[in-house]
Design a protein around this motif. Sequence first.
Motif, PDB file in Angstrom:
ATOM      1  N   GLU A   1       0.710  -1.154  -0.126  1.00 29.04           N
ATOM      2  CA  GLU A   1      -0.137   0.118  -0.304  1.00 29.04           C
ATOM      3  C   GLU A   1       0.350   1.420   0.333  1.00 29.04           C
ATOM      4  OE1 GLU A   1      -2.997   0.057  -0.666  1.00 29.04           O
ATOM      5  OE2 GLU A   1      -3.546  -1.526  -0.717  1.00 29.04           O
ATOM      6  N   ARG A   2       1.346   1.098   0.406  1.00 27.34           N
ATOM      7  CA  ARG A   2       2.915   2.561   0.682  1.00 27.34           C
ATOM      8  C   ARG A   2       3.349   2.796  -0.916  1.00 27.34           C
ATOM      9  NH1 ARG A   2       8.225   1.429   0.458  1.00 27.34           N
ATOM     10  NH2 ARG A   2       9.041  -0.955   0.466  1.00 27.34           N
ATOM     11  N   TYR A   3       4.075   3.874  -1.271  1.00 29.72           N
ATOM     12  CA  TYR A   3       4.618   3.803  -2.600  1.00 29.72           C
ATOM     13  C   TYR A   3       5.885   3.542  -2.471  1.00 29.72           C
ATOM     14  CZ  TYR A   3       7.743   6.933  -5.669  1.00 29.72           C
ATOM     15  OH  TYR A   3       8.115   7.850  -6.626  1.00 29.72           O
ATOM     16  N   LEU A   4       6.509   2.734  -3.627  1.00 29.86           N
ATOM     17  CA  LEU A   4       7.699   2.632  -3.773  1.00 29.86           C
ATOM     18  C   LEU A   4       8.370   3.321  -5.012  1.00 29.86           C
ATOM     19  CD1 LEU A   4       6.648  -0.906  -4.178  1.00 29.86           C
ATOM     20  CD2 LEU A   4       7.672   0.026  -2.280  1.00 29.86           C
ATOM     21  N   THR A   5       9.047   3.611  -4.847  1.00 29.75           N
ATOM     22  CA  THR A   5      10.725   4.131  -5.807  1.00 29.75           C
ATOM     23  C   THR A   5      10.592   3.460  -7.329  1.00 29.75           C
ATOM     24  OG1 THR A   5      12.274   3.326  -5.021  1.00 29.75           O
ATOM     25  CG2 THR A   5      11.794   5.935  -4.251  1.00 29.75           C
ATOM     26  N   GLU A   6      10.882   4.047  -8.063  1.00 31.56           N
ATOM     27  CA  GLU A   6      10.568   3.157  -9.321  1.00 31.56           C
ATOM     28  C   GLU A   6      11.755   1.931  -8.658  1.00 31.56           C
ATOM     29  OE1 GLU A   6      12.782   3.501 -13.795  1.00 31.56           O
ATOM     30  OE2 GLU A   6      11.987   5.431 -12.839  1.00 31.56           O
ATOM     31  N   ASP A   7      12.871   2.335  -7.702  1.00 31.81           N
ATOM     32  CA  ASP A   7      13.722   0.897  -7.975  1.00 31.81           C
ATOM     33  C   ASP A   7      13.271  -0.074  -7.160  1.00 31.81           C
ATOM     34  OD1 ASP A   7      15.727   1.900  -9.462  1.00 31.81           O
ATOM     35  OD2 ASP A   7      17.118   3.082  -7.745  1.00 31.81           O
ATOM     36  N   GLU A   8      12.751   0.037  -5.605  1.00 28.71           N
ATOM     37  CA  GLU A   8      12.447  -0.541  -5.122  1.00 28.71           C
ATOM     38  C   GLU A   8      10.689  -1.097  -5.650  1.00 28.71           C
ATOM     39  OE1 GLU A   8      12.692   2.142  -0.911  1.00 28.71           O
ATOM     40  OE2 GLU A   8      10.650   2.188  -2.376  1.00 28.71           O
ATOM     41  N   LEU A   9       9.751  -0.565  -6.834  1.00 32.84           N
ATOM     42  CA  LEU A   9       9.042  -1.033  -8.077  1.00 32.84           C
ATOM     43  C   LEU A   9       9.480  -2.552  -8.600  1.00 32.84           C
ATOM     44  CD1 LEU A   9       6.159  -1.765  -8.959  1.00 32.84           C
ATOM     45  CD2 LEU A   9       6.764   0.253 -10.156  1.00 32.84           C
ATOM     46  N   VAL A  10      10.646  -1.674  -9.027  1.00 34.54           N
ATOM     47  CA  VAL A  10      11.383  -2.844  -9.801  1.00 34.54           C
ATOM     48  C   VAL A  10      11.860  -4.261  -9.234  1.00 34.54           C
ATOM     49  CG1 VAL A  10      13.662  -3.221 -11.416  1.00 34.54           C
ATOM     50  CG2 VAL A  10      12.184  -1.322 -11.318  1.00 34.54           C
ATOM     51  N   ASP A  11      12.177  -4.416  -7.659  1.00 29.56           N
ATOM     52  CA  ASP A  11      12.829  -5.137  -7.428  1.00 29.56           C
ATOM     53  C   ASP A  11      11.649  -6.187  -6.451  1.00 29.56           C
ATOM     54  OD1 ASP A  11      15.699  -4.292  -7.720  1.00 29.56           O
ATOM     55  OD2 ASP A  11      15.273  -3.334  -5.595  1.00 29.56           O
TER      56      ASP A  11
ATOM     57  N   LEU B   1       9.167  -6.014  -8.150  1.00 34.24           N
ATOM     58  CA  LEU B   1       8.178  -7.066  -9.223  1.00 34.24           C
ATOM     59  C   LEU B   1       9.342  -8.317  -9.760  1.00 34.24           C
ATOM     60  CD1 LEU B   1       6.499  -4.534 -11.091  1.00 34.24           C
ATOM     61  CD2 LEU B   1       5.644  -5.691  -9.468  1.00 34.24           C
ATOM     62  N   ALA B   2      10.294  -8.166  -9.739  1.00 40.44           N
ATOM     63  CA  ALA B   2      11.176  -9.240 -10.007  1.00 40.44           C
ATOM     64  C   ALA B   2      11.188 -10.422  -9.189  1.00 40.44           C
ATOM     65  CB  ALA B   2      12.299  -8.181  -9.884  1.00 40.44           C
TER      66      ALA B   2
ATOM     67  N   ASN C   1       8.651 -11.442  -7.071  1.00 40.51           N
ATOM     68  CA  ASN C   1       7.685 -11.729  -6.785  1.00 40.51           C
ATOM     69  C   ASN C   1       6.527 -12.099  -7.749  1.00 40.51           C
ATOM     70  OD1 ASN C   1       5.953 -10.900  -3.980  1.00 40.51           O
ATOM     71  ND2 ASN C   1       7.060  -9.173  -4.930  1.00 40.51           N
ATOM     72  N   LEU C   2       7.345 -11.706  -9.274  1.00 42.14           N
ATOM     73  CA  LEU C   2       6.719 -12.703 -10.563  1.00 42.14           C
ATOM     74  C   LEU C   2       7.627 -13.936 -10.511  1.00 42.14           C
ATOM     75  CD1 LEU C   2       7.031  -9.561 -13.462  1.00 42.14           C
ATOM     76  CD2 LEU C   2       4.763 -10.598 -12.315  1.00 42.14           C
ATOM     77  N   ASN C   3       8.886 -14.197 -10.184  1.00 41.76           N
ATOM     78  CA  ASN C   3       9.934 -15.400  -9.805  1.00 41.76           C
ATOM     79  C   ASN C   3       9.569 -15.894  -9.342  1.00 41.76           C
ATOM     80  OD1 ASN C   3      10.978 -14.068 -12.512  1.00 41.76           O
ATOM     81  ND2 ASN C   3      13.023 -13.094 -11.191  1.00 41.76           N
ATOM     82  N   LYS C   4       8.320 -15.729  -8.663  1.00 40.78           N
ATOM     83  CA  LYS C   4       7.949 -16.986  -7.668  1.00 40.78           C
ATOM     84  C   LYS C   4       6.478 -18.161  -8.228  1.00 40.78           C
ATOM     85  CE  LYS C   4       8.129 -14.197  -3.288  1.00 40.78           C
ATOM     86  NZ  LYS C   4       7.243 -14.146  -2.108  1.00 40.78           N
TER      87      LYS C   4
END
Length: 278
Positions: free
Chosen positions: A260-270, A272-273, A275-278
């Motif tokens: 729910e909190r805001y993520l920076t671009e780098d945090e969002l990339v990390d 997604l990387a 969780n998408l690999n799970k």
Amino acid sequence: MNKILEVENLVFKYEKESEVNQLNGVSFSVTRGEWVSIIGQNGSGKSTTARLIDGLFEEFKGTVKIDGEVLTADNVWQLRQKIGMVFQNPDNQFVGATVEDDVAFGMENQGIPREEMIQRVDEALAAVNMLDFKTREPARLSGGQKQRVAVAGIIALRPEIIILDESTSMLDPTGRAEIMRVIHEIKDRYHLTVLSITHDLDEAAGSDRILVMRAGEIIKEAAPSDLFATRENMVEMGLDMPFTSNLMNDLRASGFVLPERYLTEDELVDFLAKNLNK
């Protein structure tokens, strides 16, 4: 806390006879080593505030303290040596025939010994990855390269505070991201304090703290994660949402479960990387 910059009740108008103040009681402080961004719509007073801090305007009410010392007409040149300002258009800062001449110019004015000056030029250009270009003419550089040289000219003077006045607004997204990466590295390396005047919310998201200005006043002060948390707050202040916030909203609408909190671009990339690999 060790406050390196204190601004108290700044009031300023460009014309004495004008009934309209450009600034109406602006007050804030910056801790040594902090990165603070000032955002707001055009005409909100962001750049005016920066120029008052750097002593470029004389007629104002209020107080500016730099490293505990009140800025006055008598000490403006002395205190200005603690501040390096990078402007929007690097061409307006170039005075040397070559890159190394330009970086050396400010040190020549300060009477830095030649041997030390040569060393500082090389160190500053190396810090912004422009050492191989030191004999080039500034006019032949790309926009991003010019802005790197402008930054090198500032850090060669060893200021304690760097003010970025819309300094990436003329660059493309790739050039903007590269300059911000370089400045973050330089800040950490030289333990600098950064005051960034910007309209780029994604750029401001990398700050420790954000001040929002409107009509010459500071209307909000918050960490990026708090400021960008809800669209309603941003719309109320007359601002757009950062790209990352809009992307997160789109991803949620598509079924992705995100924090729910805001993520920076780098945090969002990390995120997604992982969780998408799970």
